[in-house]
Write an enzyme that holds these catalytic residues in place. Structure first.
Site, PDB file in Angstrom:
ATOM      1  N   ASP A   1       0.803  -1.218   0.000  1.00  0.00           N
ATOM      2  CA  ASP A   1       0.000   0.000   0.000  1.00  0.00           C
ATOM      3  C   ASP A   1       0.837   1.269   0.000  1.00  0.00           C
ATOM      4  OD1 ASP A   1      -2.246  -1.692   0.127  1.00  0.00           O
ATOM      5  OD2 ASP A   1      -2.092  -1.785   2.308  1.00  0.00           O
TER       6      ASP A   1
ATOM      7  N   LYS B   1       1.870   1.881  -5.239  1.00  0.00           N
ATOM      8  CA  LYS B   1       2.441   1.275  -6.452  1.00  0.00           C
ATOM      9  C   LYS B   1       1.525   1.488  -7.658  1.00  0.00           C
ATOM     10  CE  LYS B   1       2.526  -2.671  -4.289  1.00  0.00           C
ATOM     11  NZ  LYS B   1       2.215  -2.244  -2.912  1.00  0.00           N
TER      12      LYS B   1
ATOM     13  N   LYS C   1      -0.546   3.930  -8.267  1.00  0.00           N
ATOM     14  CA  LYS C   1      -0.425   5.293  -8.796  1.00  0.00           C
ATOM     15  C   LYS C   1       0.873   5.454  -9.582  1.00  0.00           C
ATOM     16  CE  LYS C   1       0.333  10.050  -7.751  1.00  0.00           C
ATOM     17  NZ  LYS C   1       0.629  11.095  -6.788  1.00  0.00           N
TER      18      LYS C   1
ATOM     19  N   GLY D   1      -4.551  -4.442  -3.601  1.00  0.00           N
ATOM     20  CA  GLY D   1      -5.575  -3.410  -3.736  1.00  0.00           C
ATOM     21  C   GLY D   1      -4.877  -2.135  -4.127  1.00  0.00           C
ATOM     22  N   HIS D   2      -5.068  -1.717  -5.378  1.00  0.00           N
ATOM     23  CA  HIS D   2      -4.422  -0.499  -5.852  1.00  0.00           C
ATOM     24  C   HIS D   2      -5.494   0.542  -6.143  1.00  0.00           C
ATOM     25  CE1 HIS D   2      -0.941  -3.011  -6.248  1.00  0.00           C
ATOM     26  NE2 HIS D   2      -1.435  -3.700  -7.253  1.00  0.00           N
TER      27      HIS D   2
ATOM     28  N   GLN E   1       1.995  -6.458  -3.429  1.00  0.00           N
ATOM     29  CA  GLN E   1       2.569  -6.614  -2.085  1.00  0.00           C
ATOM     30  C   GLN E   1       3.908  -5.858  -1.997  1.00  0.00           C
ATOM     31  OE1 GLN E   1       1.244  -9.701  -3.733  1.00  0.00           O
ATOM     32  NE2 GLN E   1      -0.558  -8.686  -2.951  1.00  0.00           N
TER      33      GLN E   1
HETATM   34  P1  GDP Z   1      -0.698   0.135  -3.634  1.00  0.00           P
HETATM   35  O1  GDP Z   1      -1.326  -1.108  -3.103  1.00  0.00           O
HETATM   36  O2  GDP Z   1       0.783   0.203  -3.380  1.00  0.00           O
HETATM   37  O3  GDP Z   1      -1.033   0.402  -5.066  1.00  0.00           O
HETATM   38  O4  GDP Z   1      -1.291   1.337  -2.781  1.00  0.00           O
HETATM   39  P2  GDP Z   1      -2.844   1.557  -2.364  1.00  0.00           P
HETATM   40  O5  GDP Z   1      -3.584   2.021  -3.570  1.00  0.00           O
HETATM   41  O6  GDP Z   1      -3.362   0.386  -1.629  1.00  0.00           O
HETATM   42  O7  GDP Z   1      -2.702   2.706  -1.288  1.00  0.00           O
HETATM   43  C1  GDP Z   1      -2.133   3.943  -1.592  1.00  0.00           C
HETATM   44  C2  GDP Z   1      -3.193   5.052  -1.405  1.00  0.00           C
HETATM   45  O8  GDP Z   1      -2.537   6.297  -1.365  1.00  0.00           O
HETATM   46  C3  GDP Z   1      -4.182   5.152  -2.550  1.00  0.00           C
HETATM   47  O9  GDP Z   1      -5.431   5.519  -2.019  1.00  0.00           O
HETATM   48  C4  GDP Z   1      -3.621   6.260  -3.440  1.00  0.00           C
HETATM   49  O10 GDP Z   1      -4.627   6.967  -4.151  1.00  0.00           O
HETATM   50  C5  GDP Z   1      -3.002   7.153  -2.400  1.00  0.00           C
HETATM   51  N1  GDP Z   1      -1.801   7.881  -2.825  1.00  0.00           N
HETATM   52  C6  GDP Z   1      -0.780   7.469  -3.613  1.00  0.00           C
HETATM   53  N2  GDP Z   1       0.193   8.402  -3.654  1.00  0.00           N
HETATM   54  C7  GDP Z   1      -0.216   9.423  -2.866  1.00  0.00           C
HETATM   55  C8  GDP Z   1       0.377  10.671  -2.444  1.00  0.00           C
HETATM   56  O11 GDP Z   1       1.484  11.033  -2.822  1.00  0.00           O
HETATM   57  N3  GDP Z   1      -0.374  11.443  -1.578  1.00  0.00           N
HETATM   58  C9  GDP Z   1      -1.601  11.073  -1.123  1.00  0.00           C
HETATM   59  N4  GDP Z   1      -2.250  11.877  -0.278  1.00  0.00           N
HETATM   60  N5  GDP Z   1      -2.171   9.906  -1.486  1.00  0.00           N
HETATM   61  C10 GDP Z   1      -1.488   9.090  -2.333  1.00  0.00           C
HETATM   62  P1  IMO Z   2      -0.857  -4.321  -2.211  1.00  0.00           P
HETATM   63  O1  IMO Z   2      -0.432  -4.852  -3.574  1.00  0.00           O
HETATM   64  C1  IMO Z   2      -0.884  -4.870   2.099  1.00  0.00           C
HETATM   65  C2  IMO Z   2      -0.860  -9.003   3.573  1.00  0.00           C
HETATM   66  C3  IMO Z   2      -2.095  -9.491   4.302  1.00  0.00           C
HETATM   67  C4  IMO Z   2      -1.475 -10.476   5.260  1.00  0.00           C
HETATM   68  C5  IMO Z   2      -0.358 -11.108   4.437  1.00  0.00           C
HETATM   69  C6  IMO Z   2      -0.734 -12.429   3.790  1.00  0.00           C
HETATM   70  O2  IMO Z   2      -2.142  -3.588  -2.218  1.00  0.00           O
HETATM   71  O3  IMO Z   2       0.257  -3.564  -1.585  1.00  0.00           O
HETATM   72  P2  IMO Z   2      -2.317 -13.096   1.754  1.00  0.00           P
HETATM   73  O4  IMO Z   2      -3.789 -12.906   1.557  1.00  0.00           O
HETATM   74  O5  IMO Z   2      -1.472 -12.472   0.691  1.00  0.00           O
HETATM   75  O6  IMO Z   2      -1.933 -14.524   2.006  1.00  0.00           O
HETATM   76  O7  IMO Z   2      -1.992 -12.318   3.143  1.00  0.00           O
HETATM   77  O8  IMO Z   2      -0.050 -10.161   3.417  1.00  0.00           O
HETATM   78  N1  IMO Z   2      -1.107  -8.458   2.231  1.00  0.00           N
HETATM   79  C7  IMO Z   2      -1.071  -7.143   1.924  1.00  0.00           C
HETATM   80  N2  IMO Z   2      -0.903  -6.066   2.733  1.00  0.00           N
HETATM   81  N3  IMO Z   2      -1.007  -4.705   0.776  1.00  0.00           N
HETATM   82  C8  IMO Z   2      -1.147  -5.780  -0.040  1.00  0.00           C
HETATM   83  O9  IMO Z   2      -1.153  -5.672  -1.395  1.00  0.00           O
HETATM   84  C9  IMO Z   2      -1.227  -7.069   0.537  1.00  0.00           C
HETATM   85  N4  IMO Z   2      -1.391  -8.317   0.047  1.00  0.00           N
HETATM   86  C10 IMO Z   2      -1.294  -9.159   1.078  1.00  0.00           C
HETATM   87  O10 IMO Z   2      -2.745  -8.425   4.951  1.00  0.00           O
HETATM   88  O11 IMO Z   2      -0.869  -9.798   6.335  1.00  0.00           O
HETATM   89 MG    MG Z   3      -2.801  -1.717  -1.783  1.00  0.00          MG
END
Ligand code: GDP
Ligand code: IMO
Ligand code: MG
Length: 428
Positions: free
Chosen positions: A13, A16, A18, A40-41, A223
């Site tokens: 999270d 990535k 973005k 979850g992106h 991840q």
């Molecule tokens: P990922 O799993 O690595 O793709 O990240 P997620 O989407 O799960 O979580 C990142 C969150 O931060 C998302 O809601 C993005 O829209 C938000 N985001 C990404 N870059 C920035 C930033 O520079 N500033 C802010 N405020 N939000 C950001």
């Molecule tokens: P993104 O791509 C954050 C975590 C789960 C758990 C562990 C194992 O959005 O960054 P799993 O279901 O993969 O066997 O769970 O890994 N986990 C993540 N945490 N971001 C993710 O993906 C994750 N994918 C798995 O919460 O601790």
């Molecule tokens: Mg995510």
């Protein structure tokens, strides 16, 4: 500079999705190489917000060919519901390619994921419950079902039969669940076969040809480093190779094709699920950070655990992945802090550790040694050059850069596509 890998530095999270989307306009291919719908992106494009789980973020860019590589585990129901939802919003999904060698997540994987977690009790991993671990376990056990198996019913039956042989004993005798029949699984999978067929390809070959033509291929990791099966905080990890090496094995290209490795790192740290987290905050500052950063999971909605930036982790990720550039995200979230703490080393039972300890028990006992940097109160969400940032924000970034042994090439100052400061072009 044709092969670019995007990897998470921390526990996921980091933003990535973005970062991948940002490169979209100048990218020809985006390949997802590991994980499945545990990811979850969130990607924000103008007024539209997209939450992607299984599909590569590149699907949102019209010129990109998105690929689901052989290293991914696919839940077919999720694949088609995500595709339908995007299509309904006007996104062209016709270019998607799916590896014939990717493995399939079925209902028994989802069931086993949930019951195993329940049996682990207090020692549970906190998985996403999507069947990821059991599907990868079957792959390694050589009883997995692959995409190509859907096109030969006879083979499919044999393979499902083989997979269920032991699993039904486990489900019934250990977990007190009902047995699963070969027929119901085969039926469940064949529903999707004809729709899947036109997408299925020898994706490794397609990517090699594209690289040969000098096209830009982004390998999008799900991840992150600290969730990697080998290099993460085992057993509190996911079941795939989330580090840069996985880009090669999970998409079928040689490691020499990976020209640039981009690590995505948040200006603070979050974690979902169980496991050690040295800088974790349990006080009202943690509450503030969670709220300020909207740190609630895209996949499960769970509140994310939050803590300060951890420099040894970034150094570790830089080494493990061979990171050439960092993208520092969510700097805007720290606005308003009088002082910004950074973990520079750990105290483990009275002994100072400058790097991530290899011993898991030591990492569990690690408490952060913090250094404090002056904060800033100005809104930085409209900053577009490094010099637009207040001096103390610049100093914070430069300090992190020095501690990480890698340049910070891009800084995120908001969720939108254009809310970035580019110091070095990632495609240069
Ligand atoms: P990922 O799993 O690595 O793709 O990240 P997620 O989407 O799960 O979580 C990142 C969150 O931060 C998302 O809601 C993005 O829209 C938000 N985001 C990404 N870059 C920035 C930033 O520079 N500033 C802010 N405020 N939000 C950001
Ligand atoms: P993104 O791509 C954050 C975590 C789960 C758990 C562990 C194992 O959005 O960054 P799993 O279901 O993969 O066997 O769970 O890994 N986990 C993540 N945490 N971001 C993710 O993906 C994750 N994918 C798995 O919460 O601790
Ligand atoms: Mg995510």
């Amino acid at each position: 500079m044709p092969g670019i890998v995007i990897v998470g530095v921390q526990w996921g999270d980091e933003g990535k999705g973005k970062a991948t989307d940002l490169l979209g306009e100048r990218t020809d291919w985006v390949v997802k190489f590991n994980g499945g719908n545990n990811a979850g992106h969130t990607v924000v494009v103008g007024d539209e917000k997209y939450a992607l789980h299984l599909l590569p973020s590149g699907i949102l860019s019209p010129g990109v060919t998105p690929v689901i590589g052989n290293g991914v585990v696919i839940d077919l129901e999720v694949l088609f519901s995500e595709l339908e939802a995007l299509s309904a919003r006007g996104i062209d999904i016709s270019r998607l390619k799916v590896s014939a060698n990717a493995h399939i997540i079925t209902q028994y994987h989802r069931t086993l994921d949930k019951v195993t977690e329940r049996f682990l009790g207090k020692r549970n991993i906190g998985t996403t419950g999507r069947g990821i671990g059991p599907a990868y376990a079957d792959k390694i056990n050589r009883v997995g079902i692959r995409v190509q198996d859907l096109f030969d019913e006879n083979i499919l039956r044999q393979k499902v039969d083989g997979a269920l042989d032991q699993k039904n004993h486990l489900l019934v005798k250990v977990f007190n669940r009902r047995a699963v029949t070969v027929d119901e699984i085969v039926e469940e999978l064949l529903v999707y076969a004809e729709r899947l067929r036109p997408m299925v390809a020898d994706t490794g070959h397609l990517i090699a040809e594209a690289l040969g033509r000098g096209e830009v291929v982004v390998f999008e990791g799900g991840q992150a480093t600290m969730l990697d099966i080998d290099h993460g905080t085992y057993p509190f990890v996911t079941s795939s190779t989330a580090t840069a090496a996985g880009a090669a094995s999970g998409s079928g290209v040689g490691p020499g094709s990976l020209d640039r490795i981009v690590g995505i790192v948040k200006a603070y740290t979050t974690r979902v699920g169980s496991g050690p987290f040295p800088t974790e905050l349990f006080d009202e500052q943690g509450e503030w950070l969670r709220k300020q950063g909207f740190e609630f999971g895209t996949t499960t909605g769970r509140p994310r655990r939050v803590g300060w930036y951890d420099a040894p982790i970034t150094r570790y990720a830089t080494r493990i992945n061979g990171i050439t550039d960092l993208v520092l995200t969510k700097l805007d979230i720290l606005t308003g802090l009088e002082q910004v703490p950074v973990c520079v080393a750990y105290d483990v039972d009275g002994v100072r550790f400058d790097e991530v300890p290899v011993n898991q028990t030591e990492f569990h006992h690690a408490t952060p040694i913090l250094e404090y940097f002056p904060g800033w109160s100005e809104d930085i969400s409209t900053a577009r050059t490094f010099e637009d940032l207040p001096q103390s924000a610049q100093d914070y970034v430069l300090a992190l850069e020095k501690m990480s042994n890698t340049r910070i090439s891009v800084i995120g100052v908001g969720p939108e596509r254009d809310q970035v400061i580019v110091r070095h072009d990632l495609l240069d």
